[in-house]
Enzyme design. Structure first.
Site, PDB file in Angstrom:
ATOM      1  N   GLY B 339       0.814  -1.213   0.000  1.00 22.79           N
ATOM      2  CA  GLY B 339       0.000   0.000   0.000  1.00 22.79           C
ATOM      3  C   GLY B 339       0.849   1.265   0.000  1.00 22.79           C
ATOM      4  O   GLY B 339       1.912   1.311  -0.623  1.00 22.79           O
ATOM      5  N   GLU B 363      20.320  -6.011 -21.812  1.00 20.47           N
ATOM      6  CA  GLU B 363      20.812  -7.188 -22.536  1.00 20.47           C
ATOM      7  C   GLU B 363      19.728  -7.782 -23.444  1.00 20.47           C
ATOM      8  O   GLU B 363      19.532  -8.996 -23.514  1.00 20.47           O
ATOM      9  CB  GLU B 363      21.393  -8.229 -21.567  1.00 20.47           C
ATOM     10  CG  GLU B 363      22.649  -7.670 -20.898  1.00 20.47           C
ATOM     11  CD  GLU B 363      23.472  -8.703 -20.143  1.00 20.47           C
ATOM     12  OE1 GLU B 363      23.378  -9.892 -20.471  1.00 20.47           O
ATOM     13  OE2 GLU B 363      24.204  -8.288 -19.237  1.00 20.47           O
TER      14      GLU B 363
END
Lengths: 254, 379
Positions: B339, B363
């Site tokens: 939250g 990558e």
């Protein structure tokens, strides 16, 4: 140059223990680890060997499946390990463990110093070290937070409740160490890989000179539960009086 | 089939966990906040022999299999994804390129100190105009006597500001297309090589990333890695290896998200009971655990194929694609479970969510992985 023996125990990692609905411990999916204080014991043994030379072997009692524990211990420094194992050794009480260790140590290992952790991470009975020393007929120094060798004697600082006690003992001797004694180093990758190549002397139950009947019976193990309750007091005189009364009732103050 | 790790592999995981608990957990938030390269941790990793794990001992490595190394990257990333990435980049991508394509002299000169962690590596491949589209690269290398003269600008070079060895890519003959690019080993301090702009990243902040500028940078002919024209093949092969590392990094991040979510949801009380007892939270955690297992199996399978000497390019891309997308998805869920607290600095899930995004991009983006996978499936 001291010949050092270090004792270690492969225990359930408490982080994996779950508590069931009626406070029973669920040990179905647990992992194992080297008992916390035994890491300090091994580290101290390695440190002494680095300082004074000599030799270092590890010894443990456990079930035959505990081979990972042997490798773990060996990756931390001992040159070889004595592994006393039997399927029935999964729930030994401290007096049995000490008797078995004493049997093997006295018949197979030449030593000047035995180092144990103060207590194990699982039961923390603090029994094996002193009992082993008693059975071997050698001095035992417990609660050790600093260790050295001078003129062939063990010099140890003991961490007492009020202050520090410095004692000396002739060798051979046994010490049990507290975690304050050092900060165990993390084994390097190569130490871990090398551990598999170090010799392990496996000793089975039938090679021991006697059998050891337990003198304790475990009736059950349940998780400790802590009852918490929340009581609110106001800041006015009445509230403060109630707060004090409540503390008195709970025995927090008298 | 055998899903059991060896005792060594389990111990390596355990030791890496011990390492991270002692040296990395205490500083992970700080190095993220300050974008600081943890040189002291890298030094400890080098001391412990972790930076050359899969290479043979004769090249300064520890000689483990690839799976063991992948487990170590996963475990490091669980604590700090930046440092996990630094390991994967240095070992899997850069040192791996030299191990797989270097000649004996190059391995002795460069791989040995890299495997021992005395030199850190970087991969100078991406260019400002050439990301997934490699053909758009503009860097060139021209042979002049016994030296190649490299010109061009590389960007998003991870480890750029801290590396000692760069594996750099440039066209030696662009007319030859895919066979026109070559790879070079360029040591730090080579005249004409300089570190350009440092990037301020949203995640993976303690990993250092910069431009690398090559201006008439002369490297001796013997620093050509592999053959002239083999550059693209070297890059693609190295990315195949590297991707298993990024997949492991993503698995480590997701594991951390799960750990944090379980622990928080058992403590956080709303409506009179821990939120872990609300079905809404339980389902998020169930999905997280399930996807995490699937990602881990894909990743370990790719590493296992590599260890068996079988082709693993497609599986590495699948592992990287899935693990990265699951990391991004579930770190977001982990923040959701936390939250408002999860949205603030101070809770680990906030860092995890930022770090996870990298794994979908670095990558080879998720889109590039899909290209590789589809290319393999439709061949």
């Amino acid at each position: 140059m001291p010949r050092i023996v270090v004792c270690f125990k492969w225990v359930i990692d408490e982080a994996y223990i779950r508590t069931g609905a009626s406070q029973e411990l669920d040990l179905e999916n647990v992992d194992y680890k080297l008992s916390d204080y035994d890491r300090n014991a091994i580290e101290e043994a390695v440190r002494l060997k680095e300082e004074y030379g000599g030799s270092l072997v590890g010894i443990t009692v456990g079930v035959p499946e505990a081979t990972k524990g042997i490798k773990d211990a060996l990756s931390r420094g001992p040159e070889k390990a004595y592994f006393i194992n039997d399927a029935s050794f999964d729930n030994l009480e401290p007096s049995q463990t000490a008797t078995i260790l004493a049997d093997v140590v006295s018949s197979q290992i030449e030593y000047d110093l035995i180092i144990c952790g103060e207590g194990s991470s699982d039961l923390y009975a603090q029994q094996v070290g002193p009992r082993l020393a008693e059975k071997l007929g050698i001095p035992c120094i417990s609660y050790v937070q600093k260790l050295g060798i001078e003129n062939g004697e063990i010099i140890a600082e003991r961490k007492m409740e009020e202050g520090v006690e410095v004692v000396a003992a002739p060798m051979p001797a046994l010490v049990t160490v507290v975690p304050d004694i050092n900060s165990p180093r993390v084994p390097g990758l190569k130490d871990t890989l090398m551990a598999s190549k170090k010799p392990v002397i496996s000793i089975t139950k039938d090679q021991l000179s006697q059998t050891y009947e337990p003198c304790l019976q475990t009736a059950g193990i349940l998780a400790a539960s802590m009852e918490r309750n929340c009581v609110k007091f106001g800041g006015e005189l009445e509230g403060i009086a109630g707060f004090v009364e409540s503390l008195l009732k709970e025995g927090v103050i008298s | 089939m055998d899903f059991k790790l060896t005792e060594e592999q389990e111990l390596v995981r355990q030791n890496m966990r011990e390492f991270t608990e002692k040296y990395v957990d205490p500083i992970a938030a700080e190095i993220d906040e300050n974008s600081r390269y943890p040189a002291e941790v890298i030094e400890k990793l080098a001391e412990g022999g972790w930076l050359g794990m899969p290479f043979p001992q004769e090249y300064g490595g520890a000689g483990t299999d690839y799976l063991t190394y992948i487990i170590a990257v996963e475990e490091m990333s669980r604590s700090c994804a930046s440092t996990g990435f630094t390991m994967s980049l240095h070992i899997g991508l850069v040192s791996g390129a030299i191990y797989n394509f270097g000649n004996e002299d190059q391995k002795k000169k460069f791989l040995v100190p890299m495997a021992k962690g005395q030199y850190m590596g970087a991969f100078a491949f991406t260019e400002p105009g050439a990301g997934t589209d490699v053909s758009a690269a503009t860097s060139t290398a021209v042979l002049d006597g016994d030296e190649y003269v490299i010109n061009g600008t590389k960007t998003f070079t991870s480890n750029g500001p801290v590396a000692d060895i760069y594996v750099a890519f440039a066209w030696t003959d662009k007319s030859k297309g895919r066979k026109g690019m070559s790879a070079f080993i360029v040591p730090k301090g080579t005249p004409g090589l300089r570190v350009g702009e440092h990037f301020k990243k949203m995640g993976l902040r303690s990993s250092q990333t910069s431009e690398m500028i090559f201006k008439d940078c002369r490297v001796p002919k013997e620093n050509l890695l592999g053959e002239e024209g083999q550059g693209l093949q070297i890059a693609m092969d190295s990315f195949d290896h590297g991707r298993i590392g990024i997949a492991a990094q993503a698995v480590g991040i997701t594991q951390a998200a799960l750990d944090e979510s379980i622990s928080y949801s058992k403590q956080r009380v709303q409506f009179g009971k821990p939120i872990a007892r609300q079905q809404a939270i339980q389902w998020m955690i169930a999905d997280m655990g399930t996807d995490l297992s699937a990602a881990r199996f894909l990743t370990y399978h790719a590493a296992w194929l590599k260890d068996q000497g079988k082709p693993f390019s497609k599986e590495a891309s699948m592992a990287k694609l899935f693990a990265a997308e699951m990391a991004a998805k579930h770190t977001s869920k982990a923040v959701q479970i936390h939250g408002g607290y999860g949205f603030c600095k101070g809770f680990k899930v906030e860092r995890l969510m930022r770090d996870a995004k990298f794994t979908e991009i670095g990558e080879g983006t998720s889109e590039a992985q899909r290209m590789v996978i589809a290319g393999n499936l439709l061949r």
